[in-house]
Scaffold this motif. Structure first.
Motif, short mmCIF file in Angstrom:
data_model
loop_
_atom_site.label_atom_id
_atom_site.label_comp_id
_atom_site.label_asym_id
_atom_site.label_seq_id
_atom_site.Cartn_x
_atom_site.Cartn_y
_atom_site.Cartn_z
N UNK A 194 0.93 -1.20 -0.03
CA UNK A 194 -0.08 -0.09 -0.01
C UNK A 194 0.87 1.19 0.09
N UNK A 195 0.61 2.07 -0.99
CA UNK A 195 1.44 3.13 -0.96
C UNK A 195 0.93 4.47 -0.01
N UNK A 196 1.57 5.45 0.13
CA UNK A 196 1.43 6.52 1.15
C UNK A 196 -0.30 7.10 0.95
N UNK A 197 -0.80 7.13 -0.21
CA UNK A 197 -1.92 7.70 -0.45
C UNK A 197 -3.03 6.53 -0.43
N UNK A 198 -2.66 5.49 0.16
CA UNK A 198 -3.82 4.34 0.40
C UNK A 198 -3.80 3.39 -0.82
N UNK A 199 -3.44 3.92 -2.10
CA UNK A 199 -3.49 2.84 -2.89
C UNK A 199 -2.81 1.70 -3.00
N UNK A 200 -3.12 0.57 -3.55
CA UNK A 200 -2.39 -0.86 -3.46
C UNK A 200 -1.44 -1.00 -4.85
N UNK A 201 -0.55 -1.36 -4.61
CA UNK A 201 0.51 -1.25 -5.81
C UNK A 201 1.18 -2.60 -5.81
N UNK A 202 1.32 -3.42 -7.02
CA UNK A 202 1.92 -4.52 -7.09
C UNK A 202 3.60 -4.49 -7.55
N UNK A 203 4.44 -5.10 -6.94
CA UNK A 203 6.01 -5.10 -7.17
C UNK A 203 6.60 -6.18 -7.40
N UNK A 204 7.16 -6.48 -8.51
CA UNK A 204 7.94 -7.77 -8.92
C UNK A 204 9.35 -7.41 -9.66
N UNK A 205 10.20 -8.25 -9.18
CA UNK A 205 11.45 -8.17 -9.48
C UNK A 205 12.17 -9.33 -10.19
N UNK A 206 12.97 -9.45 -11.37
CA UNK A 206 13.07 -10.31 -11.88
C UNK A 206 14.72 -10.18 -12.47
N UNK A 207 15.26 -11.42 -12.23
CA UNK A 207 16.61 -11.43 -12.77
C UNK A 207 16.80 -12.10 -13.97
N UNK A 208 17.11 -11.46 -14.89
CA UNK A 208 17.29 -12.07 -16.43
C UNK A 208 18.80 -12.20 -16.38
N UNK A 209 19.17 -13.49 -16.39
CA UNK A 209 20.98 -13.79 -16.52
C UNK A 209 20.99 -14.30 -17.62
N UNK A 210 22.24 -13.82 -18.26
CA UNK A 210 22.70 -14.47 -19.68
C UNK A 210 23.88 -14.81 -19.79
N UNK A 211 24.19 -15.75 -20.60
CA UNK A 211 25.72 -16.28 -20.84
C UNK A 211 26.01 -15.61 -22.20
N UNK A 212 27.16 -15.20 -22.11
CA UNK A 212 27.69 -14.66 -23.46
C UNK A 212 28.86 -15.67 -24.27
N UNK A 213 29.01 -15.58 -25.42
CA UNK A 213 29.80 -16.40 -26.36
C UNK A 213 31.20 -16.62 -25.45
N UNK A 214 31.68 -15.85 -24.79
CA UNK A 214 33.05 -16.04 -24.11
C UNK A 214 32.88 -16.64 -22.81
N UNK A 215 31.71 -16.97 -22.49
CA UNK A 215 31.42 -17.83 -21.28
C UNK A 215 31.05 -16.97 -20.13
N UNK A 216 31.23 -15.64 -20.32
CA UNK A 216 30.86 -14.76 -18.94
C UNK A 216 29.47 -14.63 -18.86
N UNK A 217 29.19 -14.16 -17.72
CA UNK A 217 27.66 -14.12 -17.32
C UNK A 217 27.17 -12.64 -17.13
N UNK A 218 26.16 -12.11 -17.46
CA UNK A 218 25.69 -10.72 -17.46
C UNK A 218 24.03 -11.04 -17.16
#
Length: 255
Positions: A194-218
């Motif tokens: 619930x926000x300070x003005x009383x409204x409800x709000x949804x929050x979601x956090x996603x990690x998009x993890x990638x493997x690159x051609x050199x084997x590193x991750x980002x």
């Protein structure tokens, strides 16, 4: 790497010859494979942990048989921590391969299956208050990742394109992600606040993890929320988890 000019017979001999457990395959299956006329192989998942020296990949090898049918073998290739030797095991079914991953890497069989793990339950918060504790608390430090090989560079492009925040990752990150060939999506946080003005709000956090051609991750960190003046859905993307959680906290405070 596969040799495009390799015959099906040679491919099968090479696959079974390098597998440590090929003797476990059912005799009837091996007899049928001896009639294979053509084959195709595809990389299904990849998992890299350079810091620990751990690596594994899963492949599906499908064979067209003389009787018109087809069968698949599932191959697990891996290196264990502290051991640079590359090992291979082969299985008649995906389920057996997943159990082997669980045995070798200490993961639950459900987690070992190719594809994303179940998302965590969303949390419900009935009132305003401890914004900092809510949004800055991190999840488990070691998140499970089984990278799926698919159109990952295009996925990264779409994530960046839908970001509406001005401080989203720039062209440098976008250029690196053009070399992505596998990715994994994890929900790191989900709540309704619930926000300070009383409204409800949804929050979601996603990690998009990638493997690159050199084997590193980002990773890209995507915040989805409805803490907007008109309650519409909004996406923001950040280069770090800390920045993404800080943005959620700010949105919850100001609405």
């Amino acid at each position: 790497m596969s040799d495009p000019y390799e015959t099906t017979e040679a491919h099968l001999d090479r696959l079974l010859g390098r597998a440590l457990n090929s003797f476990d395959l059912p005799d009837r299956l091996v007899e049928r494979l001896a009639t294979a006329l053509a084959h195709s192989s595809s990389l299904c998942t990849t998992h890299h942990n350079p810091a620990a020296g751990v690596w594994r990949e899963t492949r599906r090898h499908t064979y067209l048989l003389a009787d018109g049918g087809s069968v698949s073998l599932w191959e697990l290739s891996y290196r264990l921590e502290g051991d640079r030797a590359e090992r291979h095991e082969v299985f008649a079914g995906k389920g057996e391969m997943c159990l082997a991953v669980a045995r070798l890497f200490g993961e639950a069989a459900a987690e070992a299956a190719p594809g994303p793990p179940p998302l965590p339950d969303e949390q419900e918060h009935d009132g305003p208050g401890a914004f900092g504790a809510l949004f800055t608390a991190k999840g488990p430090s070691a998140r499970y990742r089984e990278y799926a090989v698919r159109e990952s560079a295009d996925h990264a492009r779409r994530v960046l394109r839908r970001a509406e925040n001005r401080d989203r990752p720039g062209e440098g990150v976008a250029a690196l992600l053009r070399a992505a060939y596998a990715h994994h999506i994890t929900q790191a946080f989900g709540a309704r606040q619930f926000l300070p003005d009383g409204r409800g709000a949804g929050f979601n956090l996603y990690e998009h993890a990638f493997v690159l051609l050199d084997g590193s991750e980002l990773s890209l960190w995507e915040v989805e929320h409805t803490a907007t003046p008109d309650g519409r859905h909004m996406c923001e993307v950040y280069e770090s988890e800390a920045a993404a959680r800080g943005a959620m906290e700010l949105r919850a405070r100001v609405g």
